[in-house]
Scaffold this motif. Sequence first.
Motif, PDB file in Angstrom:
ATOM      1  N   PHE A 134      22.440  30.568  -1.527  1.00  4.03           N
ATOM      2  CA  PHE A 134      22.890  31.300  -2.719  1.00  4.03           C
ATOM      3  C   PHE A 134      23.214  30.330  -3.857  1.00  4.03           C
ATOM      4  O   PHE A 134      22.837  30.555  -5.011  1.00  4.03           O
ATOM      5  CB  PHE A 134      24.116  32.143  -2.376  1.00  4.03           C
ATOM      6  CG  PHE A 134      24.624  32.969  -3.512  1.00  4.03           C
ATOM      7  CD1 PHE A 134      24.099  34.231  -3.758  1.00  4.03           C
ATOM      8  CD2 PHE A 134      25.623  32.493  -4.355  1.00  4.03           C
ATOM      9  CE1 PHE A 134      24.561  34.997  -4.821  1.00  4.03           C
ATOM     10  CE2 PHE A 134      26.092  33.248  -5.414  1.00  4.03           C
ATOM     11  CZ  PHE A 134      25.553  34.504  -5.649  1.00  4.03           C
ATOM     12  N   SER A 135      23.909  29.248  -3.520  1.00  3.62           N
ATOM     13  CA  SER A 135      24.272  28.263  -4.545  1.00  3.62           C
ATOM     14  C   SER A 135      23.037  27.611  -5.147  1.00  3.62           C
ATOM     15  O   SER A 135      22.968  27.386  -6.360  1.00  3.62           O
ATOM     16  CB  SER A 135      25.180  27.189  -3.936  1.00  3.62           C
ATOM     17  OG  SER A 135      26.365  27.760  -3.430  1.00  3.62           O
ATOM     18  N   THR A 136      22.048  27.311  -4.292  1.00  7.90           N
ATOM     19  CA  THR A 136      20.842  26.621  -4.752  1.00  7.90           C
ATOM     20  C   THR A 136      19.941  27.513  -5.589  1.00  7.90           C
ATOM     21  O   THR A 136      19.447  27.094  -6.644  1.00  7.90           O
ATOM     22  CB  THR A 136      20.046  26.083  -3.547  1.00  7.90           C
ATOM     23  OG1 THR A 136      20.873  25.182  -2.802  1.00  7.90           O
ATOM     24  CG2 THR A 136      18.785  25.365  -3.995  1.00  7.90           C
ATOM     25  N   LEU A 137      19.722  28.731  -5.137  1.00  9.14           N
ATOM     26  CA  LEU A 137      18.743  29.614  -5.791  1.00  9.14           C
ATOM     27  C   LEU A 137      19.340  30.518  -6.861  1.00  9.14           C
ATOM     28  O   LEU A 137      18.630  30.937  -7.774  1.00  9.14           O
ATOM     29  CB  LEU A 137      18.038  30.472  -4.734  1.00  9.14           C
ATOM     30  CG  LEU A 137      17.249  29.708  -3.665  1.00  9.14           C
ATOM     31  CD1 LEU A 137      16.572  30.694  -2.710  1.00  9.14           C
ATOM     32  CD2 LEU A 137      16.210  28.792  -4.303  1.00  9.14           C
ATOM     33  N   VAL A 138      20.622  30.833  -6.753  1.00  9.61           N
ATOM     34  CA  VAL A 138      21.228  31.785  -7.694  1.00  9.61           C
ATOM     35  C   VAL A 138      22.164  31.072  -8.669  1.00  9.61           C
ATOM     36  O   VAL A 138      21.975  31.154  -9.889  1.00  9.61           O
ATOM     37  CB  VAL A 138      21.987  32.901  -6.930  1.00  9.61           C
ATOM     38  CG1 VAL A 138      22.644  33.854  -7.924  1.00  9.61           C
ATOM     39  CG2 VAL A 138      21.047  33.654  -6.011  1.00  9.61           C
ATOM     40  N   THR A 139      23.161  30.382  -8.127  1.00  7.90           N
ATOM     41  CA  THR A 139      24.172  29.770  -9.006  1.00  7.90           C
ATOM     42  C   THR A 139      23.569  28.753  -9.959  1.00  7.90           C
ATOM     43  O   THR A 139      23.933  28.691 -11.134  1.00  7.90           O
ATOM     44  CB  THR A 139      25.271  29.100  -8.164  1.00  7.90           C
ATOM     45  OG1 THR A 139      25.815  30.052  -7.248  1.00  7.90           O
ATOM     46  CG2 THR A 139      26.366  28.558  -9.054  1.00  7.90           C
ATOM     47  N   THR A 140      22.637  27.925  -9.455  1.00  4.32           N
ATOM     48  CA  THR A 140      22.035  26.910 -10.318  1.00  4.32           C
ATOM     49  C   THR A 140      21.200  27.520 -11.444  1.00  4.32           C
ATOM     50  O   THR A 140      21.005  26.884 -12.483  1.00  4.32           O
ATOM     51  CB  THR A 140      21.146  25.955  -9.499  1.00  4.32           C
ATOM     52  OG1 THR A 140      20.207  26.725  -8.730  1.00  4.32           O
ATOM     53  CG2 THR A 140      21.988  25.115  -8.566  1.00  4.32           C
ATOM     54  N   ASN A 141      20.698  28.732 -11.246  1.00  9.27           N
ATOM     55  CA  ASN A 141      19.941  29.415 -12.306  1.00  9.27           C
ATOM     56  C   ASN A 141      20.863  30.158 -13.268  1.00  9.27           C
ATOM     57  O   ASN A 141      20.577  30.261 -14.452  1.00  9.27           O
ATOM     58  CB  ASN A 141      18.940  30.389 -11.692  1.00  9.27           C
ATOM     59  CG  ASN A 141      17.783  29.679 -11.015  1.00  9.27           C
ATOM     60  OD1 ASN A 141      17.253  28.703 -11.538  1.00  9.27           O
ATOM     61  ND2 ASN A 141      17.394  30.135  -9.839  1.00  9.27           N
ATOM     62  N   VAL A 142      21.966  30.688 -12.746  1.00 11.52           N
ATOM     63  CA  VAL A 142      22.931  31.384 -13.598  1.00 11.52           C
ATOM     64  C   VAL A 142      23.724  30.385 -14.443  1.00 11.52           C
ATOM     65  O   VAL A 142      24.053  30.646 -15.603  1.00 11.52           O
ATOM     66  CB  VAL A 142      23.887  32.232 -12.729  1.00 11.52           C
ATOM     67  CG1 VAL A 142      24.977  32.862 -13.599  1.00 11.52           C
ATOM     68  CG2 VAL A 142      23.105  33.320 -11.995  1.00 11.52           C
ATOM     69  N   GLN A 143      24.030  29.229 -13.844  1.00 12.62           N
ATOM     70  CA  GLN A 143      24.775  28.180 -14.553  1.00 12.62           C
ATOM     71  C   GLN A 143      23.954  26.889 -14.554  1.00 12.62           C
ATOM     72  O   GLN A 143      24.295  25.923 -13.860  1.00 12.62           O
ATOM     73  CB  GLN A 143      26.126  27.944 -13.881  1.00 12.62           C
ATOM     74  CG  GLN A 143      27.037  29.160 -13.890  1.00 12.62           C
ATOM     75  CD  GLN A 143      28.356  28.892 -13.184  1.00 12.62           C
ATOM     76  OE1 GLN A 143      28.645  29.460 -12.153  1.00 12.62           O
ATOM     77  NE2 GLN A 143      29.172  28.035 -13.769  1.00 12.62           N
ATOM     78  N   PRO A 144      22.877  26.854 -15.333  1.00  9.20           N
ATOM     79  CA  PRO A 144      21.996  25.673 -15.326  1.00  9.20           C
ATOM     80  C   PRO A 144      22.660  24.417 -15.866  1.00  9.20           C
ATOM     81  O   PRO A 144      22.181  23.303 -15.616  1.00  9.20           O
ATOM     82  CB  PRO A 144      20.829  26.105 -16.218  1.00  9.20           C
ATOM     83  CG  PRO A 144      21.398  27.172 -17.101  1.00  9.20           C
ATOM     84  CD  PRO A 144      22.410  27.887 -16.268  1.00  9.20           C
TER      85      PRO A 144
END
Length: 232
Positions: A143-153
Motif C-alpha cells: 500500500f505504501s509503495t503503490l498508493v502512498t507514494t503516488n498520493v504524496q509524490p
Amino acid sequence: MNWLDHFVWVIFPYLCVAVFVVGHIFRFRYDQFHWTAKSSEFIEKKQLMVGSLLFHIGILPVIMGHIAGLGIPKEWMESMGVNEHVYHIGAVYIGGLFGVITLAGMLLLTTRRLTKRTIRQLSTTSDLIVNVMLLFIVFMGVFSTLVTTNVQPEFDYRETISVWFRNLFLFQPDASLMSEVPLSFKMHVVAGFLIFAFWPFSRLVHVWSVPLNYVRRSYILYRKHRQQSVRR
C-alpha cells in the motif's frame, strides 16, 4: 517531539532487537525440541504449495530492495549513476510487482490456515498471530509503495526513514526524521520491528535451520525386496 514519538522511534526499536537476540538465545538453549515449522502439508498440499511458492519468490527481491533502500544512502546511489527516476522505477514498479506477488502468497497461506478447520486446529496461537502479522506487514508495504507514494509524490523515504534507520546502528536515532512520514509507512515500520520481537517465540525460527549437513550426507539407497518363490 513528544514522549510517544521518542518511545516509538528511539526506545521501541532497540527493545525489539534486544528481545529478538535474547529470545533466540533462550529458545535455542531451552526449547530446541519445538524449533520447527510443523508442516501441515499432509492435510492440504495444493494451496500450501502455490502460496509458499509465491511468497518465497516475492519475499527475496523485497528483502533485497529493503536492504538497498534503507541501507544505501541516496547520495551513494546517485554516484553510481542511479538517479531519482531510475530508482523510482525500480522501487515502485519492480518492487511493487514482487510485493504484490508476496502479498498474494501470504494471503493464500493465511486464508488456508484460518479457513481449513483441521489446519486451524493444528495451529498454535503464535502460528495464527504470525500469519496475520506478516499479512498486515506485506499489505502495508505494498500500500505504501503503490498508493502512498503516488498520493504524496513529494515524500522521499530515503531522506527520512532510511536516514533514521541507519542512525539506529550508530546509536544516534533522530525521532524528528519520522515526524512527517505518512501513516502507512509508520505502520509498516512499527509492525516490522514488532514481528522481530515476536520472531523467537514463533515458527519463524525455522528460517535459521538451514540443513547444511545434507550437502555432505550420503545418499540413502532403497532396494526392492523380491520374495523368492518356494518350490514344492
